[in-house]
Scaffold this active site. Structure first.
Site, PDB file in Angstrom:
ATOM      1  N   TYR A 158       4.619 -38.900  25.371  1.00  0.00           N
ATOM      2  CA  TYR A 158       5.333 -39.148  24.115  1.00  0.00           C
ATOM      3  C   TYR A 158       4.769 -38.347  22.938  1.00  0.00           C
ATOM      4  CZ  TYR A 158       7.410 -41.575  20.129  1.00  0.00           C
ATOM      5  OH  TYR A 158       8.066 -41.854  18.952  1.00  0.00           O
ATOM      6  N   LYS A 162       6.697 -35.253  20.775  1.00  0.00           N
ATOM      7  CA  LYS A 162       6.940 -35.257  19.332  1.00  0.00           C
ATOM      8  C   LYS A 162       6.217 -34.086  18.644  1.00  0.00           C
ATOM      9  CE  LYS A 162       9.680 -38.889  19.052  1.00  0.00           C
ATOM     10  NZ  LYS A 162      11.106 -38.791  18.657  1.00  0.00           N
TER      11      LYS A 162
HETATM   12  N1  LIG Z   1       9.921 -47.645  16.378  1.00  0.00           N
HETATM   13  C1  LIG Z   1       8.870 -46.900  15.999  1.00  0.00           C
HETATM   14  O1  LIG Z   1       7.767 -47.432  15.667  1.00  0.00           O
HETATM   15  C2  LIG Z   1       8.978 -45.420  15.911  1.00  0.00           C
HETATM   16  C3  LIG Z   1       7.917 -44.717  15.301  1.00  0.00           C
HETATM   17  C4  LIG Z   1       7.985 -43.321  15.234  1.00  0.00           C
HETATM   18  C5  LIG Z   1       9.093 -42.669  15.731  1.00  0.00           C
HETATM   19  N2  LIG Z   1      10.122 -43.371  16.312  1.00  0.00           N
HETATM   20  C6  LIG Z   1      11.259 -42.628  16.811  1.00  0.00           C
HETATM   21  O2  LIG Z   1      12.438 -43.132  16.236  1.00  0.00           O
HETATM   22  C7  LIG Z   1      13.551 -42.900  17.108  1.00  0.00           C
HETATM   23  C8  LIG Z   1      14.342 -44.172  17.290  1.00  0.00           C
HETATM   24  O3  LIG Z   1      13.464 -45.137  17.853  1.00  0.00           O
HETATM   25  P1  LIG Z   1      13.717 -46.713  17.744  1.00  0.00           P
HETATM   26  O4  LIG Z   1      12.411 -47.314  17.382  1.00  0.00           O
HETATM   27  O5  LIG Z   1      14.926 -47.018  16.933  1.00  0.00           O
HETATM   28  O6  LIG Z   1      13.951 -47.048  19.289  1.00  0.00           O
HETATM   29  P2  LIG Z   1      15.046 -47.926  20.072  1.00  0.00           P
HETATM   30  O7  LIG Z   1      15.371 -49.152  19.309  1.00  0.00           O
HETATM   31  O8  LIG Z   1      14.504 -48.039  21.444  1.00  0.00           O
HETATM   32  O9  LIG Z   1      16.325 -46.982  20.061  1.00  0.00           O
HETATM   33  C9  LIG Z   1      16.340 -45.780  20.789  1.00  0.00           C
HETATM   34  C10 LIG Z   1      17.735 -45.234  20.743  1.00  0.00           C
HETATM   35  O10 LIG Z   1      17.742 -44.009  21.501  1.00  0.00           O
HETATM   36  C11 LIG Z   1      18.859 -44.076  22.369  1.00  0.00           C
HETATM   37  N3  LIG Z   1      18.716 -43.199  23.531  1.00  0.00           N
HETATM   38  C12 LIG Z   1      17.749 -43.178  24.468  1.00  0.00           C
HETATM   39  N4  LIG Z   1      18.004 -42.230  25.392  1.00  0.00           N
HETATM   40  C13 LIG Z   1      19.178 -41.647  25.025  1.00  0.00           C
HETATM   41  C14 LIG Z   1      19.969 -40.609  25.553  1.00  0.00           C
HETATM   42  N5  LIG Z   1      19.643 -39.971  26.681  1.00  0.00           N
HETATM   43  N6  LIG Z   1      21.105 -40.261  24.889  1.00  0.00           N
HETATM   44  C15 LIG Z   1      21.466 -40.894  23.757  1.00  0.00           C
HETATM   45  N7  LIG Z   1      20.767 -41.893  23.212  1.00  0.00           N
HETATM   46  C16 LIG Z   1      19.635 -42.270  23.839  1.00  0.00           C
HETATM   47  C17 LIG Z   1      18.992 -45.538  22.734  1.00  0.00           C
HETATM   48  O11 LIG Z   1      20.298 -45.750  23.221  1.00  0.00           O
HETATM   49  P3  LIG Z   1      20.702 -46.749  24.433  1.00  0.00           P
HETATM   50  O12 LIG Z   1      21.148 -47.997  23.757  1.00  0.00           O
HETATM   51  O13 LIG Z   1      21.801 -46.025  25.135  1.00  0.00           O
HETATM   52  O14 LIG Z   1      19.463 -46.935  25.279  1.00  0.00           O
HETATM   53  C18 LIG Z   1      18.758 -46.177  21.383  1.00  0.00           C
HETATM   54  O15 LIG Z   1      19.913 -46.149  20.592  1.00  0.00           O
HETATM   55  C19 LIG Z   1      12.949 -42.350  18.406  1.00  0.00           C
HETATM   56  O16 LIG Z   1      13.095 -40.935  18.428  1.00  0.00           O
HETATM   57  C20 LIG Z   1      11.484 -42.716  18.308  1.00  0.00           C
HETATM   58  O17 LIG Z   1      10.659 -41.823  19.027  1.00  0.00           O
HETATM   59  C21 LIG Z   1      10.076 -44.724  16.411  1.00  0.00           C
END
Ligand SMILES: NC(=O)c1ccc[n+]([C@@H]2O[C@H](COP(=O)([O-])OP(=O)(O)OC[C@H]3O[C@@H](n4cnc5c(N)ncnc54)[C@H](OP(=O)(O)O)[C@@H]3O)[C@@H](O)[C@H]2O)c1
Length: 231
Positions: A158, A162
Site C-alpha cells: 500500500y 501511494k
Molecule cells: N480512510 C483513510 O484513512 C485513508 C487515508 C489515506 C488515504 N486514503 C485513500 O482514500 C481513498 C478512499 O478510501 P476510503 O477510506 O474512502 O475507503 P473505502 O471506504 O474502502 O472506499 C474505497 C472505494 O474504492 C472503491 N474501489 C475499490 N476498488 C475499485 C475498483 N477496482 N474500481 C472502482 N472502485 C473501486 C470501492 O468501491 P466498491 O464499493 O466497489 O468496493 C469504494 O468505493 C483510497 O484511495 C485510500 O487509499 C484513505
C-alpha cells in the site's frame, strides 16, 4: 457548472466528496463498481436527495468499464478525482510477494493511469481542468523515513502504491501544463478502509473537495486539509 468524476464513490471519502461537490452546485459523475446499488443509496440518502449526482458503472481495473464510463460522461469534464483504492495485505514482509503488489498496484496506480488516460481528451476540452489524486501520507518517503508518524508501521504494497501515485502526480503536473494536478492526503479517516478508525469522513474529504474547486493552483502539490505535505 463544474463537472466532476469521482472514482470509488460508492462509500467513504469518495461518497462524501461526491455529496459535498454536488451540494456546492457541481454535476457529479459518481463512479462505482455496482452503479445500481449506488443509485439506490443516492435515492434513499437524505444528504444527496435533489443533488445532481449520477451513478456511473466504473471499475478502474477494467478497460471496457472505463471506456463505457467515458461515453456516459460526454465530451467535457472539468475535474477527475482518482479516489478508488484498496489497502491490500498488511502481512509481515516475509510473507509478501509480487502477487500481493500486483493486486494493489492494479487499483491504486494503474487504475488512475487507466482512468486519467481515458478521460484526458474530456479534461483537455475543459477551460480549467483539474486532476486530483487521492493519495496518502503513507506514500510520503519523508514521513515514512523521518519522525514518529509511521515509525511503528512497516507495510509493503500500500505505501509503495501511494508513493508511486505521488510520483505519477508530479509527472502528470509536468506533462500536462494546462491541468492543475494535486495529490491529497485525507489523513486517517473513519471508513471501511480503516475499520472505522480516524477522523470523521467529512474531514477526510475536506482537502479533496478544496482541490476540486481550486482553479488557481499551482499544479504539482501534495496537500492535506491543513496545507502542504512533504513528498
Ligand atoms: N480512510 C483513510 O484513512 C485513508 C487515508 C489515506 C488515504 N486514503 C485513500 O482514500 C481513498 C478512499 O478510501 P476510503 O477510506 O474512502 O475507503 P473505502 O471506504 O474502502 O472506499 C474505497 C472505494 O474504492 C472503491 N474501489 C475499490 N476498488 C475499485 C475498483 N477496482 N474500481 C472502482 N472502485 C473501486 C470501492 O468501491 P466498491 O464499493 O466497489 O468496493 C469504494 O468505493 C483510497 O484511495 C485510500 O487509499 C484513505
Amino acid at each position: 457548472m463544474t463537472s466532476v468524476l469521482v472514482t470509488g464513490a460508492s462509500r467513504g471519502i469518495g461518497f462524501s466528496t461526491a455529496q459535498r461537490v454536488a451540494a456546492r452546485g457541481g454535476t457529479v459523475f459518481a463512479g462505482a463498481r455496482d452503479a445500481g446499488r449506488l443509485a439506490e443509496r443516492l435515492a434513499a440518502d437524505e444528504s444527496t436527495r435533489g443533488l445532481d449526482i449520477r451513478a456511473v458503472a466504473l471499475d478502474v481495473t477494467d478497460d471496457d468499464s472505463v471506456r463505457a464510463a467515458v461515453r456516459q460522461v460526454g465530451d467535457t469534464l472539468d475535474v477527475l478525482v482518482n479516489n478508488a483504492g484498496v489497502p491490500g495485505t498488511w502481512a509481515p514482509a516475509a510473507e509478501v510477494g509480487p502477487g500481493d503488489f500486483r493486486a494493489v498496484f492494479e487499483t491504486n496506480l494503474l487504475g488512475p493511469v487507466r482512468v486519467t488516460q481515458a478521460f484526458l481528451p474530456l479534461l483537455l476540452a475543459s477551460e480549467q481542468p483539474r486532476l486530483v489524486m487521492v493519495s496518502s501520507g503513507m506514500g510520503s518517503l519523508t514521513l515514512q523515513s523521518t519522525g514518529d508518524d509511521y515509525a511503528e508501521i512497516a507495510h509493503l504494497p500500500y505505501p509503495a502504491s501511494k508513493a508511486a501515485l505521488n510520483m505519477l502526480a508530479v509527472q502528470y503536473a509536468k506533462s500536462l501544463p494546462s491541468v492543475i494536478v494535486t495529490a491529497i492526503d485525507p489523513g486517517l479517516t473513519a471508513t471501511e478502509f480503516t475499520g472505522g478508525s480516524g477522523h470523521p469522513v467529512e474531514e477526510g474529504s475536506d482537502a479533496v473537495v478544496t482541490a476540486v474547486f481550486d482553479t488557481a493552483g499551482p499544479s504539482g502539490r501534495f496537500l492535506d486539509r491543513e496545507g502542504p505535505v512533504s513528498w
